[in-house]
Design a protein around this motif. Sequence first.
Motif, PDB file in Angstrom:
ATOM      1  N   TYR A   1       0.868  -1.183   0.000  1.00  0.00           N
ATOM      2  CA  TYR A   1       0.000   0.000   0.000  1.00  0.00           C
ATOM      3  C   TYR A   1       0.901   1.227   0.000  1.00  0.00           C
ATOM      4  O   TYR A   1       1.364   1.667   1.068  1.00  0.00           O
ATOM      5  CB  TYR A   1      -0.888   0.021   1.246  1.00  0.00           C
ATOM      6  CG  TYR A   1      -1.710  -1.230   1.480  1.00  0.00           C
ATOM      7  CD1 TYR A   1      -3.000  -1.348   0.967  1.00  0.00           C
ATOM      8  CD2 TYR A   1      -1.197  -2.300   2.229  1.00  0.00           C
ATOM      9  CE1 TYR A   1      -3.768  -2.482   1.197  1.00  0.00           C
ATOM     10  CE2 TYR A   1      -1.958  -3.445   2.454  1.00  0.00           C
ATOM     11  CZ  TYR A   1      -3.231  -3.531   1.939  1.00  0.00           C
ATOM     12  OH  TYR A   1      -3.981  -4.665   2.176  1.00  0.00           O
TER      13      TYR A   1
ATOM     14  N   HIS B   1     -13.099  -7.391   7.153  1.00  0.00           N
ATOM     15  CA  HIS B   1     -11.978  -6.474   7.366  1.00  0.00           C
ATOM     16  C   HIS B   1     -11.674  -5.668   6.115  1.00  0.00           C
ATOM     17  O   HIS B   1     -12.104  -6.019   5.017  1.00  0.00           O
ATOM     18  CB  HIS B   1     -10.735  -7.238   7.853  1.00  0.00           C
ATOM     19  CG  HIS B   1     -10.293  -8.354   6.953  1.00  0.00           C
ATOM     20  ND1 HIS B   1     -10.956  -9.573   6.875  1.00  0.00           N
ATOM     21  CD2 HIS B   1      -9.259  -8.457   6.083  1.00  0.00           C
ATOM     22  CE1 HIS B   1     -10.349 -10.352   6.007  1.00  0.00           C
ATOM     23  NE2 HIS B   1      -9.312  -9.704   5.493  1.00  0.00           N
TER      24      HIS B   1
ATOM     25  N   ARG C   1       2.940   0.862   3.477  1.00  0.00           N
ATOM     26  CA  ARG C   1       2.653  -0.292   4.335  1.00  0.00           C
ATOM     27  C   ARG C   1       2.658  -1.566   3.507  1.00  0.00           C
ATOM     28  O   ARG C   1       2.243  -1.569   2.343  1.00  0.00           O
ATOM     29  CB  ARG C   1       1.278  -0.081   4.985  1.00  0.00           C
ATOM     30  CG  ARG C   1       0.819  -1.210   5.859  1.00  0.00           C
ATOM     31  CD  ARG C   1      -0.477  -0.851   6.603  1.00  0.00           C
ATOM     32  NE  ARG C   1      -0.934  -2.021   7.324  1.00  0.00           N
ATOM     33  CZ  ARG C   1      -1.748  -2.936   6.832  1.00  0.00           C
ATOM     34  NH1 ARG C   1      -2.235  -2.802   5.614  1.00  0.00           N
ATOM     35  NH2 ARG C   1      -2.095  -3.983   7.558  1.00  0.00           N
TER      36      ARG C   1
ATOM     37  N   SER D   1       1.831  -5.967   3.769  1.00  0.00           N
ATOM     38  CA  SER D   1       1.311  -7.070   4.585  1.00  0.00           C
ATOM     39  C   SER D   1       1.477  -8.369   3.808  1.00  0.00           C
ATOM     40  O   SER D   1       1.582  -8.356   2.575  1.00  0.00           O
ATOM     41  CB  SER D   1      -0.168  -6.839   4.943  1.00  0.00           C
ATOM     42  OG  SER D   1      -0.977  -6.940   3.798  1.00  0.00           O
TER      43      SER D   1
ATOM     44  N   ARG E   1     -12.662 -14.359  -2.175  1.00  0.00           N
ATOM     45  CA  ARG E   1     -12.178 -13.274  -1.337  1.00  0.00           C
ATOM     46  C   ARG E   1     -13.158 -12.111  -1.343  1.00  0.00           C
ATOM     47  O   ARG E   1     -12.771 -10.970  -1.186  1.00  0.00           O
ATOM     48  CB  ARG E   1     -10.779 -12.825  -1.764  1.00  0.00           C
ATOM     49  CG  ARG E   1      -9.762 -13.935  -1.587  1.00  0.00           C
ATOM     50  CD  ARG E   1      -8.362 -13.473  -1.865  1.00  0.00           C
ATOM     51  NE  ARG E   1      -7.967 -12.503  -0.860  1.00  0.00           N
ATOM     52  CZ  ARG E   1      -7.151 -11.492  -1.098  1.00  0.00           C
ATOM     53  NH1 ARG E   1      -6.675 -11.298  -2.279  1.00  0.00           N
ATOM     54  NH2 ARG E   1      -6.817 -10.686  -0.135  1.00  0.00           N
TER      55      ARG E   1
HETATM   56  O1  LIG Z   1      -3.194  -5.628   4.365  1.00  0.00           O
HETATM   57  C1  LIG Z   1      -3.973  -6.017   5.213  1.00  0.00           C
HETATM   58  O2  LIG Z   1      -3.868  -5.727   6.395  1.00  0.00           O
HETATM   59  C2  LIG Z   1      -5.152  -6.874   4.803  1.00  0.00           C
HETATM   60  C3  LIG Z   1      -4.911  -7.731   3.613  1.00  0.00           C
HETATM   61  C4  LIG Z   1      -6.055  -8.653   3.345  1.00  0.00           C
HETATM   62  O3  LIG Z   1      -7.090  -8.542   3.942  1.00  0.00           O
HETATM   63  C5  LIG Z   1      -5.948  -9.720   2.341  1.00  0.00           C
HETATM   64  O4  LIG Z   1      -4.917  -9.825   1.652  1.00  0.00           O
HETATM   65  O5  LIG Z   1      -6.915 -10.499   2.237  1.00  0.00           O
END
Ligand SMILES: O=C(O)CCC(=O)C(=O)O
Length: 439
Positions: free
Chosen positions: A236, A309, A319, A321, A359
């Motif tokens: 992000y 979420h 950021r 993840s 998803r």
């Molecule tokens: O980046 C995040 O915190 C969430 C990522 C997410 O929800 C996903 O990849 O399904």
Amino acid sequence: MANSSSISLSQVYQAHHYNAYHIIPLNFDTVRELPETHAWPPLDKDNDVSLSSFSSSGDGHDHQVKVPVIDLSSDDAREMVGRGCETWGTFQVINHGVPLKVLESMESQCRLLFSLPTHEKMKALRPPDGASGYGLPRISCFHSKLMWIEGFTIMGGSSSLLQLAPKLFPHNYTTFCEVVEEYNEEMRKLAERLLPLMMDSLGIPTDRLPWHWPTPTTTTTETNSTTYTALQLNSYPPCPDPNRAMGIAPHTDTSLFTILQQTQPSTGLQVLRDGVGWAPVPPVSEALVVNIGDLFHILSNGRFPSALHRAVVDRTHHRYSVGYFYGPPIDINIFPLLDPPRYRSSRGWWQGSRFGQWRGGGAVDLYRERSCGSGQSLGGEAVYDDPSSYKLVSARNHWTGVAGAAPEAAIFDDPSYPRCVLRTRSPVVAYTIDLTTVS
Ligand SMILES: O=C(O)CCC(=O)C(=O)O
Ligand SMILES: [Fe+2]
């Protein structure tokens, strides 16, 4: 047990083509302003728990607004995990046994990958009929606005990894592959530690799981009897107008559960708690986030709700993840292990994606058998099985936090598979839909 007439995930994806608009991320290096294509309605601040009466009252309601952080080495870990699953569908774990070095290596590979020039990343672009590669999350097609994110998906283990890594790193892809392999292995161990704790807190022995458990640890292919996993790397970038951008739109994961690593320092992940609002899941040093997915929602007969979420973005911080999606073997029937069953048996991972809900948060609604209470749906459309049994009672728009703006009337569009499609007028909302059974 794996069904002999198995259907692979790629076969399902072949039937669900995406167009380039919903696959190719923005070239973030070249934009200085938020393009209209990425401008979402302003974020719903009123529905933010940090502003809610719970957080300002100071009367011991902290547990209602704070996602629990659980020490897995503590004596009460099992009880805490059970409580986290039941109340939030989300929790963080510390002392989880995954070496810090493994997390750090993954983070640096993630940074390396996304810092490649766009034309290099595009060499590994996810094909319209494929599941693995570089691109926007698959839920992109449910929204008219695009998300402020770029992702990289590795479905099912080694074979897709070995196909993709040389496209990204033609001169040295072994480091990337080694880091991903080790990461997958550590995450598998953690997942296999968490699953019995979760089952135990439901009071269900693991030998009642509808697949061999624990599964063999050999390679994962799409249709054999091993657990099926996917790895999702997310980036992000800093955003010039974060209040009008969306990192990843509200959704639930179509996994049993997902283990998520997030980078410091900025908070991006938020989880919706019914009646409370969007709660941040702030990065805690060395902690991993666990999100319950749709398949556990079904297995637990709704006792462990899948976590709705989203991730918001930041003006200055980039950021990252990494999500490890853990699920049963690809073609397994998933059904409630508690009585009386509230959901139909469903063909695990792939059935959700059959309706384009991969998803996308729709799988749970799809299997709702006797409905009372709420389900989530993403903007665009939500699919409900057996429409004649349901009546729409109300819909709440999580984007604006206001009730109303109900989806349009149900549309029955597939006589061979009776279902009802609720089309929402606005494509950029997450609804909670209350249904009641028509007697
Ligand atoms: O980046 C995040 O915190 C969430 C990522 C997410 O929800 C996903 O990849 O399904
Ligand atoms: Fe997710």
